[in-house]
Design an enzyme around this catalytic site. Sequence first.
Site, PDB file in Angstrom:
ATOM      1  N   GLU A 140       0.635  -1.163  -0.108  1.00 51.02           N
ATOM      2  CA  GLU A 140      -0.151  -0.038   0.050  1.00 51.02           C
ATOM      3  C   GLU A 140       0.851   1.268  -0.053  1.00 51.02           C
ATOM      4  OE1 GLU A 140      -0.621  -2.641   1.638  1.00 51.02           O
ATOM      5  OE2 GLU A 140      -2.777  -3.268   1.052  1.00 51.02           O
TER       6      GLU A 140
ATOM      7  N   ASP B 195      -9.497  -0.398   5.842  1.00 53.18           N
ATOM      8  CA  ASP B 195      -8.573  -0.871   7.051  1.00 53.18           C
ATOM      9  C   ASP B 195      -7.082  -1.109   6.843  1.00 53.18           C
ATOM     10  OD1 ASP B 195     -11.064  -2.282   8.408  1.00 53.18           O
ATOM     11  OD2 ASP B 195     -11.356  -2.503   6.186  1.00 53.18           O
ATOM     12  N   TYR B 196      -6.791  -1.105   5.435  1.00 48.70           N
ATOM     13  CA  TYR B 196      -5.301  -1.082   5.122  1.00 48.70           C
ATOM     14  C   TYR B 196      -4.854   0.309   4.674  1.00 48.70           C
ATOM     15  CZ  TYR B 196      -7.331  -5.949   5.120  1.00 48.70           C
ATOM     16  OH  TYR B 196      -7.921  -6.846   5.506  1.00 48.70           O
TER      17      TYR B 196
ATOM     18  N   HIS C  50     -11.629  -5.584   9.624  1.00 46.47           N
ATOM     19  CA  HIS C  50     -12.621  -5.180   8.466  1.00 46.47           C
ATOM     20  C   HIS C  50     -13.665  -4.518   8.885  1.00 46.47           C
ATOM     21  CE1 HIS C  50     -10.296  -8.442   6.845  1.00 46.47           C
ATOM     22  NE2 HIS C  50     -10.463  -8.315   5.802  1.00 46.47           N
TER      23      HIS C  50
END
Length: 800
Positions: free
Chosen positions: A526, A551-552, A593
């Site tokens: 990411e 979430d990431y 999540h």
Amino acid sequence: MAKASPKNSLSVSSLAHESALRDYKLGFVSRQASLLGRREVLTGKAKFGIFGDGKEVAQLALAKAFKPGDWRSGYYRDQTIMLAVGLCTVQQFFAQLYADTDIENDPMSGGRQMNCHFANRYIDKNGNWLSQLAGANSAADLSPTAAQMAKLVGLGYASKLYRENKGLAFLKDFSLNGNEVAFGMIGNASAAEGIFWEALNAVGVLQVPVAISVWDDGYGISVPNKYQMTKESVSDVTRGFHPSVGKAGVDIHVGKGWDYEGLIELYTSGVENVRKHHKPALFHITDITQPQGHSTSGSHERYKSSERLAYEVEFDCLRKMREWIIAKGISNDTELDALEHEAIKEVEQARQRAWDDFLKPIEDDRKKLLAIYERIEAESGKNGLLKEAHGSLSRAPSLLRRVVMQSARRSMIQLASEDEDLIKPLSEFIDENQRIQRPLFTSHLHSETGRSPLKVAEVKPVFTENALEIPGNEVIQKCFDALMARDPRVFIIGEDVGVLGDVNQNFKGLQDKYSELRITDTGIREATILGQGYGAAIRGLRPVVDIQYLDYLLYCFQLLSDDVATLHYRTSGGQIAPVIVRTKGHRLEGIWHTGSPLGVIVSGLRGMHVCVPRDMVQAAGMYNTLFRGDDPALVIEVLNGYRLKEKVPENLAEFTVPLGVPEILASGTDVTLVTYGACIRVAEEALKLVASLGISVELIDVRTLLPFDVHQIIRSSIEKTNAVLFVDEDVPGGASAFMMQQVVEVQGAYSDLDAPPRTLSGQQNRGAYGSDGDYWCKPSAEDIAETLIAMVKERAPWRF
Ligand SMILES: Cc1ncc(C[n+]2csc(CCOP(=O)(O)OP(=O)(O)O)c2C)c(N)n1
Ligand SMILES: [Mg+2]
């Protein structure tokens, strides 16, 4: 083969000699700037100093490989490169050290960045993009170590796109067939950071023209390589990246920081390969020294052994270069002494000019204020009224703007009970200075030009009677299809976006239609997916960075927060990067999540726009707005909305959602309910539950958290309902508290409230897995309905 004539070889070598002497002088100038810079800090004229002494020779050699159009993404040791490629003058170097707010004096940051945090201005004051081929370019530096590696990936990736995507040929101010090299510089210790390795892997996978130099001085502040790197050597441990038969990789080179001739050879041939064949390379430059230690905050004598200190003197790169010049017969001691003497004089003169320029407006203010003091004292008839203030202001040694302003405000406090007419000149001086000076330190958080997305005209959606009704993911697909067709600069990168067309099928068929260069799968990384897009945005492209789930986002959050969000601000409007980050969140299941950390996001991303559309048509309107402006933004789509059918406006590709303008979805008189994103549907359900009780709720979708309700629509609603409930699924005190502060304090709605403002948020814990976990961890329709009933009961118990 024809032999070079003696005359030719003589002129070639005399040219090389001249060039070596020019380089030596520049290296010496750079060193002198470091020495003087430290002195300025230690004598109190500047606050902090960090310099590039000990790295001069390697940078002189590297500068020879730079060509117009090339990019630098480096760090605070790079002053010699900047001087050598013409991106900074010695005077500007000192202007930044003094924190001069005038961008004519410090064009790199207008006094906002610490010294040696370099940048060039690539947009003009109207937001127009200047040619990036006129000379070398420098991305804006930042202090967190190794952070410069993320955007380096994108600066190199842009060359790949410009070379391979013929549809970009019209962007003549940005690239010449993708020949531009992105140079990265990093310290040996910073190479221990995760982002360094992620970036190294990414440039190897992408095969982009990136040349990374590691300046290895053996330390990261006081901590030696023994604790930084396996085998104490970045080139040893990166050997596996080196290309092998049939397998591309990253060329690994090693050179010594004092070896002028060897480094020129190393960089000239190594970078040529990077440029021509788009093969990335890493140059590990060892034997670098730190003559003055790490920074002005400490002294290296405290942690380096006497042997190491002696070694640093002996292997000082400028000393070695001087020895080499003499050994080669290029010059002699007398000439070199004269050259050094001249360099010392030039640096001192440049420093003095920078100091005089910095001081001038402050001195002018001091004189103005002293005259005001004299006038007030004379008119007051009170002898000695401002004697102390006058004395201390006129005696103040090296001046800051703050010294003048503090004096004025303290005098004003002292004179608070004096006649208003008497102190009017002083209050006017303060008001005028506040008006002028605060923006010097606070402006340009976002674009302030006609290219601001806030200035994009609103185009309302047009729904016909037979409007198409399609699932949300198809709405997004149509939106991006239109965006890509309209603007060849737009490209999408992310995990699973290409062949699969996104895990939620949002980009179905787009790769077939637009090619792998326009919609491209990436590895799971990411931080460098963001960097890949961000760096390309700096180079004039319009990337969509797809972060698979909200979430990431934290994996790239440091870079979003430290780099992307601060870029325009920290360059005082000199750089901008219109990267649009798209992610999907809210109402997922499981610890990692279910996150909706909007409080973290709105606190950490000032400088970006944060859009939280309730459905995909809204999202499309926001993308249409954002792509018409130049600011970076984050758009969080509602993950469980992709399968829900939505009516599609006829003008899906053109309509725009204005940023900072909430929408009233239901009008009511009892309570104003403020929420966004996935919570809108939950709130709508709650409204149905309380309708039979005669509770009338005004439901407002804020639509964008940053900017927040610029026309104070929420306050107007509260004027009518006198009660407000903020709902979201973040933690208590997260984004709901942000909304409450904006409405109650900033908009001043407290005076219209009959009851305490309320928030209803998720629990402190992350959401537990499963539908029951969701029910007890996030606000439900019942929670909202019960809160609404309680709020009405509290004020009008007789209604129940
Ligand atoms: C993420 C982060 N951690 C810590 C620091 C504090 N810090 C600033 S410079 C530095 C040492 C860097 O050493 P190196 O990469 O070898 O560069 P050098 O200064 O030696 O050229 C540290 C720990 C920082 N700026 N950023
Ligand atoms: Mg180091």
